[in-house]
Design a protein around this motif. Sequence first.
Motif, short mmCIF file in Angstrom:
data_model
loop_
_atom_site.label_atom_id
_atom_site.label_comp_id
_atom_site.label_asym_id
_atom_site.label_seq_id
_atom_site.Cartn_x
_atom_site.Cartn_y
_atom_site.Cartn_z
N MET A 62 0.82 -1.19 0.00
CA MET A 62 0.00 0.00 0.00
C MET A 62 0.87 1.26 0.00
N ALA A 63 1.98 1.24 0.74
CA ALA A 63 2.87 2.40 0.76
C ALA A 63 3.46 2.64 -0.63
N ALA A 64 3.81 1.57 -1.34
CA ALA A 64 4.34 1.72 -2.69
C ALA A 64 3.27 2.26 -3.64
N ALA A 65 2.04 1.79 -3.49
CA ALA A 65 0.95 2.25 -4.36
C ALA A 65 0.62 3.72 -4.11
N LEU A 66 0.75 4.17 -2.86
CA LEU A 66 0.43 5.55 -2.52
C LEU A 66 1.66 6.45 -2.56
N ASP A 67 2.83 5.88 -2.88
CA ASP A 67 4.07 6.64 -2.96
C ASP A 67 4.37 7.36 -1.65
N CYS A 68 4.35 6.61 -0.56
CA CYS A 68 4.64 7.19 0.75
C CYS A 68 5.41 6.16 1.57
N LYS A 69 5.79 6.52 2.77
CA LYS A 69 6.48 5.61 3.66
C LYS A 69 5.47 4.73 4.39
N LEU A 120 1.11 5.59 6.65
CA LEU A 120 -0.24 5.07 6.38
C LEU A 120 -1.13 5.20 7.60
N GLY A 121 -2.41 5.42 7.33
CA GLY A 121 -3.39 5.48 8.40
C GLY A 121 -4.78 5.46 7.81
N PRO A 122 -5.80 5.22 8.63
CA PRO A 122 -7.17 5.14 8.11
C PRO A 122 -7.78 6.52 7.90
N CYS A 123 -8.57 6.63 6.86
CA CYS A 123 -9.35 7.84 6.62
C CYS A 123 -10.39 7.97 7.73
N ILE A 124 -10.58 9.19 8.28
CA ILE A 124 -11.54 9.37 9.37
C ILE A 124 -12.97 9.24 8.89
N GLY A 125 -13.16 9.24 7.56
CA GLY A 125 -14.50 9.11 7.02
C GLY A 125 -14.89 7.67 6.71
N ARG A 142 -2.47 8.06 2.86
CA ARG A 142 -1.29 8.71 3.45
C ARG A 142 -1.80 9.67 4.50
N ARG A 143 -1.84 9.22 5.73
CA ARG A 143 -2.49 9.93 6.82
C ARG A 143 -1.51 10.81 7.62
N PHE A 144 -0.26 10.37 7.72
CA PHE A 144 0.71 11.07 8.57
C PHE A 144 1.86 11.61 7.72
N GLY A 145 2.53 12.63 8.26
CA GLY A 145 3.62 13.27 7.54
C GLY A 145 3.26 14.68 7.15
N ARG A 146 4.18 15.35 6.50
CA ARG A 146 3.99 16.76 6.13
C ARG A 146 2.82 16.91 5.16
N ASN A 147 1.89 17.79 5.47
CA ASN A 147 0.73 18.12 4.62
C ASN A 147 -0.16 16.93 4.32
N ALA A 148 -0.17 15.93 5.19
CA ALA A 148 -1.01 14.75 4.98
C ALA A 148 -2.44 15.05 5.43
N PRO A 149 -3.45 14.68 4.65
CA PRO A 149 -4.84 14.93 5.04
C PRO A 149 -5.33 13.88 6.03
N MET A 150 -6.41 14.20 6.72
CA MET A 150 -7.00 13.26 7.66
C MET A 150 -8.07 12.40 7.00
N ALA A 151 -8.54 12.83 5.80
CA ALA A 151 -9.57 12.08 5.10
C ALA A 151 -9.16 11.92 3.64
N CYS A 152 -9.68 10.90 2.99
CA CYS A 152 -9.38 10.66 1.59
C CYS A 152 -10.06 11.72 0.72
N ARG A 153 -9.69 11.76 -0.55
CA ARG A 153 -10.24 12.77 -1.45
C ARG A 153 -11.75 12.63 -1.58
N ALA A 154 -12.25 11.40 -1.70
CA ALA A 154 -13.69 11.19 -1.87
C ALA A 154 -14.46 11.72 -0.67
#
Length: 256
Positions: free
Chosen positions: A211-218, A222-227, A233-245
């Motif tokens: 999943m990290a390779a597919a999302l191009d992150c470490k 990784l973390g769950p979308c709050i929605g 990609r939940r953690f790290g610089r400028n990471a969102p708390m929810a997915c785009r959808a």
Amino acid sequence: MPLWVTKSDRAALIDRAPWARVDDMDWQDIADGREMLIRGGFRHLQTWRCVPSSVRHCLEGSGGHCGSIHADWFLPALCEPPKPPIHIEDLIVTSATGESLAVFVPSRHNPRTGRHMWVPVKDCSTWKDMAGPTRLPKEPSHEPDDDITFSSEELDRSCRAGEEHLAYRSDPRPLRDFGQPTGGLTLPVLPMRPANAGAPVAVTDPERAAMAAALDCKPWELGPCIGCGQFIRRFGRNAPMACRACREAWAGSQAR
């Protein structure tokens, strides 16, 4: 570690040892310093999630999108986006420094067969995280063209430089370098955690690496979308708390 270089896509050592295929260049091109591009034997790892928005097809042949994580090896020109071409001179250097590694990827349908290839060390590390160490087959299966023969001929000492329209004998051996993907690897669909669930979802190391390779992150980002609870990609610089959808759905409800 040997590096066999050939100009023929029918060479007997293709996929039997670490190899690379280059163009059949005229002596004039070599004398002019033309660089020799690798046409076969060097690949990059591509990892993607099998969803309708993916530009790649499902490796399971379902005709649709299975939602799993797929990983496979592709020639630089067939990557998404395309990778820059590799020159034989660069491979010689990077194979000595350890930046390029020779690996053997077993076939999905017959682990006693597979493909030898040169890959970037980073891609090799990601592949091992997902698939585990790759080993050479103990007893390679016999193929119809496995018999390598040698016919002695008298040495021709005459110089052929500058001659054009030389008649070459056709090669009776079958094509060995098809340039097709290897068949790849499929990991199961990652479990989803309902929003605001207390217990964390158990994710294996190969699943997290894929999943990290597919999302191009470490992996630790990784973390769950709050929605919806799917992994993003939940953690790290400028990471969102929810997915785009979920963000778009929330913005739409606010606009109404």
